[in-house]
Design an enzyme around this catalytic site. Sequence first.
Site, PDB file in Angstrom:
ATOM      1  N   ARG A   1       0.850  -1.180   0.000  1.00  0.00           N
ATOM      2  CA  ARG A   1       0.000   0.000   0.000  1.00  0.00           C
ATOM      3  C   ARG A   1       0.889   1.235   0.000  1.00  0.00           C
ATOM      4  NH1 ARG A   1      -4.235   1.208   4.798  1.00  0.00           N
ATOM      5  NH2 ARG A   1      -2.288   1.651   5.839  1.00  0.00           N
ATOM      6  N   THR A  56      -0.742   7.665  -1.032  1.00  0.00           N
ATOM      7  CA  THR A  56      -2.057   7.582  -1.688  1.00  0.00           C
ATOM      8  C   THR A  56      -2.947   6.517  -1.053  1.00  0.00           C
ATOM      9  OG1 THR A  56      -1.332   5.894  -3.241  1.00  0.00           O
ATOM     10  CG2 THR A  56      -0.978   8.184  -3.905  1.00  0.00           C
ATOM     11  N   ASP A  95       1.410  -2.533  11.808  1.00  0.00           N
ATOM     12  CA  ASP A  95       1.653  -2.984  10.436  1.00  0.00           C
ATOM     13  C   ASP A  95       2.022  -4.466  10.478  1.00  0.00           C
ATOM     14  OD1 ASP A  95       3.086  -3.728   8.050  1.00  0.00           O
ATOM     15  OD2 ASP A  95       3.179  -1.599   7.547  1.00  0.00           O
ATOM     16  N   ASP A 116       5.400  -5.527   8.686  1.00  0.00           N
ATOM     17  CA  ASP A 116       6.608  -5.112   9.408  1.00  0.00           C
ATOM     18  C   ASP A 116       6.789  -5.900  10.693  1.00  0.00           C
ATOM     19  OD1 ASP A 116       7.381  -3.337   7.497  1.00  0.00           O
ATOM     20  OD2 ASP A 116       6.511  -1.580   8.474  1.00  0.00           O
TER      21      ASP A 116
HETATM   22  C1  PRP Z   1      -0.911  -4.221   4.591  1.00  0.00           C
HETATM   23  C2  PRP Z   1      -1.805  -5.421   4.819  1.00  0.00           C
HETATM   24  C3  PRP Z   1      -2.728  -5.387   3.630  1.00  0.00           C
HETATM   25  C4  PRP Z   1      -2.898  -3.904   3.399  1.00  0.00           C
HETATM   26  C5  PRP Z   1      -4.196  -3.487   4.048  1.00  0.00           C
HETATM   27  O1  PRP Z   1       0.078  -4.546   3.685  1.00  0.00           O
HETATM   28  O2  PRP Z   1      -1.097  -6.622   4.933  1.00  0.00           O
HETATM   29  O3  PRP Z   1      -2.199  -6.004   2.465  1.00  0.00           O
HETATM   30  O4  PRP Z   1      -1.802  -3.236   4.054  1.00  0.00           O
HETATM   31  O5  PRP Z   1      -4.463  -2.186   3.742  1.00  0.00           O
HETATM   32  P1  PRP Z   1      -5.702  -1.729   2.843  1.00  0.00           P
HETATM   33  O6  PRP Z   1      -6.867  -2.585   3.246  1.00  0.00           O
HETATM   34  O7  PRP Z   1      -5.856  -0.288   3.229  1.00  0.00           O
HETATM   35  O8  PRP Z   1      -5.315  -1.912   1.415  1.00  0.00           O
HETATM   36  P2  PRP Z   1       1.298  -3.560   3.373  1.00  0.00           P
HETATM   37  O9  PRP Z   1       0.942  -2.595   2.318  1.00  0.00           O
HETATM   38  O10 PRP Z   1       1.785  -2.971   4.662  1.00  0.00           O
HETATM   39  O11 PRP Z   1       2.365  -4.543   2.736  1.00  0.00           O
HETATM   40  P3  PRP Z   1       3.228  -5.677   3.442  1.00  0.00           P
HETATM   41  O12 PRP Z   1       2.322  -6.864   3.685  1.00  0.00           O
HETATM   42  O13 PRP Z   1       4.288  -5.978   2.450  1.00  0.00           O
HETATM   43  O14 PRP Z   1       3.776  -5.118   4.738  1.00  0.00           O
END
Ligand code: PRP
Length: 207
Positions: free
Chosen positions: A103, A107, A199, A202
């Site tokens: 994400r 944005t 997160d 992380d």
């Molecule tokens: C996190 C989580 C989801 C997303 C949720 O991933 O694991 O995939 O954010 O957010 P949303 O519902 O607002 O789209 P992240 O982008 O942190 O990636 P990662 O799993 O690589 O840490």
Amino acid sequence: MKVRILNHPLINLYMTTLRSKNTQSTKFRYLARKISSLMVFEIFKDLNVFPNTIETPLEKYDGVKLNDPKPCIISILRAGLIMSEGITDIFDEVSIGHIGMYRDEKTLKPVNYIKKLPSDLNNRQCYLCDPMLATGGSAVSAINTLKEHSASNIKLICLLASDPGIKKVQDNFPEVEIICAQKDDKLNENGFIIPGLGDAGDRTFET
Ligand code: PRP
């Protein structure tokens, strides 16, 4: 409403420790995997099986057999990996797909970076795994990807979902069932689930 929030005392116990800021990565991974394993009974409640008669040492027995093609577990990378591990610890007669996205922090829109899926998703039960359903942008994008690959039977499996995320998925895909361990009401201005667990990616990978 096609939403199942498990809210089981054992799951709630582990989720409390998972959410705590004092829980370090090794334990976070252990718990996320364990909770995913505990969810298996609910996740596969309507697993496609058909009658299959076998012989016990004493008698015939009318049992069941898994339908072809096998179900597919799809992890949204990165954090979804830990869920697919926990699920396949218990039930591993599955194919495994991956959709890589993160994400964008400004944005809040999902950015795709990899996609590896079994070729024939049309007849399969597809279980899309991501620990967090926050704004719902990642889940909606991943479900669109699965639909582009002809998937029609999709369930979304999360550890923690937010009300806005659930609404977004339901508005876009009313037919997709959401199964989550727990649910929180809101998001903060950065799109994080509140109170949430931080997160998941992380915390899982200590990055
Ligand atoms: C996190 C989580 C989801 C997303 C949720 O991933 O694991 O995939 O954010 O957010 P949303 O519902 O607002 O789209 P992240 O982008 O942190 O990636 P990662 O799993 O690589 O840490």
